[in-house]
Design a protein around this motif. Structure first.
Motif, PDB file in Angstrom:
ATOM      1  N   GLN A  10       0.818  -1.217   0.000  1.00  0.00           N
ATOM      2  CA  GLN A  10       0.000   0.000   0.000  1.00  0.00           C
ATOM      3  C   GLN A  10       0.854   1.270   0.000  1.00  0.00           C
ATOM      4  OE1 GLN A  10      -3.479   0.011   2.548  1.00  0.00           O
ATOM      5  NE2 GLN A  10      -3.296  -2.197   2.906  1.00  0.00           N
ATOM      6  N   LYS A  11       1.992   1.233  -0.651  1.00  0.00           N
ATOM      7  CA  LYS A  11       2.853   2.409  -0.748  1.00  0.00           C
ATOM      8  C   LYS A  11       2.589   3.212  -2.015  1.00  0.00           C
ATOM      9  CE  LYS A  11       5.226   1.287   2.967  1.00  0.00           C
ATOM     10  NZ  LYS A  11       5.088   2.070   4.221  1.00  0.00           N
ATOM     11  N   SER A  12       1.969   2.585  -3.001  1.00  0.00           N
ATOM     12  CA  SER A  12       1.777   3.256  -4.280  1.00  0.00           C
ATOM     13  C   SER A  12       0.425   3.958  -4.342  1.00  0.00           C
ATOM     14  CB  SER A  12       1.869   2.258  -5.430  1.00  0.00           C
ATOM     15  OG  SER A  12       1.487   2.870  -6.645  1.00  0.00           O
ATOM     16  N   PRO A  13       0.401   5.248  -4.718  1.00  0.00           N
ATOM     17  CA  PRO A  13      -0.879   5.945  -4.887  1.00  0.00           C
ATOM     18  C   PRO A  13      -1.622   5.509  -6.133  1.00  0.00           C
ATOM     19  CG  PRO A  13       0.950   7.374  -5.525  1.00  0.00           C
ATOM     20  CD  PRO A  13       1.570   6.133  -4.937  1.00  0.00           C
ATOM     21  N   LYS A  14      -0.994   4.706  -6.978  1.00  0.00           N
ATOM     22  CA  LYS A  14      -1.627   4.270  -8.224  1.00  0.00           C
ATOM     23  C   LYS A  14      -2.469   3.003  -8.054  1.00  0.00           C
ATOM     24  CE  LYS A  14       1.432   6.226 -11.744  1.00  0.00           C
ATOM     25  NZ  LYS A  14       2.198   7.148 -10.904  1.00  0.00           N
ATOM     26  N   LEU A  15      -2.455   2.377  -6.890  1.00  0.00           N
ATOM     27  CA  LEU A  15      -3.132   1.095  -6.733  1.00  0.00           C
ATOM     28  C   LEU A  15      -4.621   1.191  -7.049  1.00  0.00           C
ATOM     29  CD1 LEU A  15      -3.078  -1.883  -5.965  1.00  0.00           C
ATOM     30  CD2 LEU A  15      -3.322  -1.204  -3.561  1.00  0.00           C
ATOM     31  N   GLY A  16      -5.289   2.235  -6.551  1.00  0.00           N
ATOM     32  CA  GLY A  16      -6.725   2.391  -6.810  1.00  0.00           C
ATOM     33  C   GLY A  16      -7.016   2.549  -8.284  1.00  0.00           C
ATOM     34  N   ARG A  17      -6.218   3.353  -8.982  1.00  0.00           N
ATOM     35  CA  ARG A  17      -6.384   3.526 -10.429  1.00  0.00           C
ATOM     36  C   ARG A  17      -6.159   2.218 -11.167  1.00  0.00           C
ATOM     37  NH1 ARG A  17      -2.317   7.475 -12.628  1.00  0.00           N
ATOM     38  NH2 ARG A  17      -3.147   6.647 -14.597  1.00  0.00           N
ATOM     39  N   LEU A  18      -5.159   1.470 -10.722  1.00  0.00           N
ATOM     40  CA  LEU A  18      -4.854   0.194 -11.359  1.00  0.00           C
ATOM     41  C   LEU A  18      -6.041  -0.761 -11.253  1.00  0.00           C
ATOM     42  CD1 LEU A  18      -3.050  -1.946 -12.648  1.00  0.00           C
ATOM     43  CD2 LEU A  18      -2.013  -2.322 -10.391  1.00  0.00           C
ATOM     44  N   ILE A  19      -6.598  -0.888 -10.058  1.00  0.00           N
ATOM     45  CA  ILE A  19      -7.741  -1.786  -9.865  1.00  0.00           C
ATOM     46  C   ILE A  19      -8.924  -1.342 -10.710  1.00  0.00           C
ATOM     47  CG2 ILE A  19      -9.405  -2.680  -8.200  1.00  0.00           C
ATOM     48  CD1 ILE A  19      -6.580  -3.795  -7.850  1.00  0.00           C
TER      49      ILE A  19
END
Length: 236
Positions: A10-19
């Motif tokens: 959970q360090k990347s701010p892009k995780l939500g966009r990726l999902i």
């Protein structure tokens, strides 16, 4: 259909966009998020299965876990800091449907400026060496996944899978990609682990792939050198 595996701290701010981007891809059947962080995760996507871990099991064991849990015939392994163009899955599927592909990954042109030339216009090419971008997003038949030894927890997992393949690997070119590159693995404590893992890997590295395709690699390189030489001789 793909099972997509994404380990995260959970360090990347892009995780939500990726999902969110994966949720809209028809070829993605499920998204396995291996949560190595103590904080809970929740996503609106019905495709997501979150595999919470009581402690950080690290990236390569998370890949192993995701591959074991995968329900679909094709497997994609993504970093949590990568958002891909939708055509990654359709183009990877086009190669995988041939039944003659070990695994598919990305080319270094996606993390540094493309040198252009002949290669710029090639949509996909055989991969004889695991390049620096290959492990950001990898796709393969699920049966082609090779379990990574426990000695390799953070680094060299993509090398282990790549060089264990018995079928030719490929790279896709000109795939749009948005990435921060090594958001988690670039931390000092992980780099220290990497030095020990590097010693172990090079003492035990698999040679299946190079034994099978090494001669082809040398011939291909020579043909490319000839092609570049001819191109320089042409006017304009």
């Amino acid at each position: 259909m793909f099972s997509v595996v994404i380990p995260t701290l959970q360090k990347s701010p892009k995780l939500g966009r990726l999902i969110s981007s994966l949720d809209s891809v028809d070829l993605v059947g499920e998204i396995l998020v291996i949560n190595n962080a103590p904080e809970p995760l929740e996503f609106a996507s019905q495709k997501v299965r979150i595999l919470n871990q009581s402690e950080n099991i690290f990236v390569n064991p998370a890949w192993n876990l995701g591959a074991e849990q995968a329900r679909f015939p094709w497997l994609a392994i993504l970093n949590d800091d990568v958002v891909l163009g939708r055509d990654f899955f359709s183009r990877a599927a086009w190669l995988l449907r041939t039944g003659r592909v070990g695994m598919v990954g990305l080319n270094k042109d996606h993390v540094i400026e493309s040198p252009g030339g002949i290669r710029k216009f090639v949509p996909a090419s055989p991969a004889y060496k695991r390049g620096i971008a290959f492990g950001m997003a990898m796709a393969m038949p699920t049966r082609n996944y090779v379990h990574i030894p426990e000695n390799l927890k953070v680094f060299y997992g993509d090398d282990w899978i790549f060089y264990s393949q018995t079928l030719r690997n490929w790279t896709l070119r000109n795939i749009r990609i948005d990435t921060d590159v090594s958001v988690t693995s670039g931390a000092p404590k992980f780099l220290a682990m990497g030095r020990e893992e590097e010693r172990w890997y090079f003492a035990n590295q698999p040679n299946t792939y190079l034994s099978r395709f090494g001669r082809e690699q040398r011939v291909t390189r020579k043909l490319l050198d000839i092609a570049y030489g001819l191109r320089r001789m042409l006017p304009g």
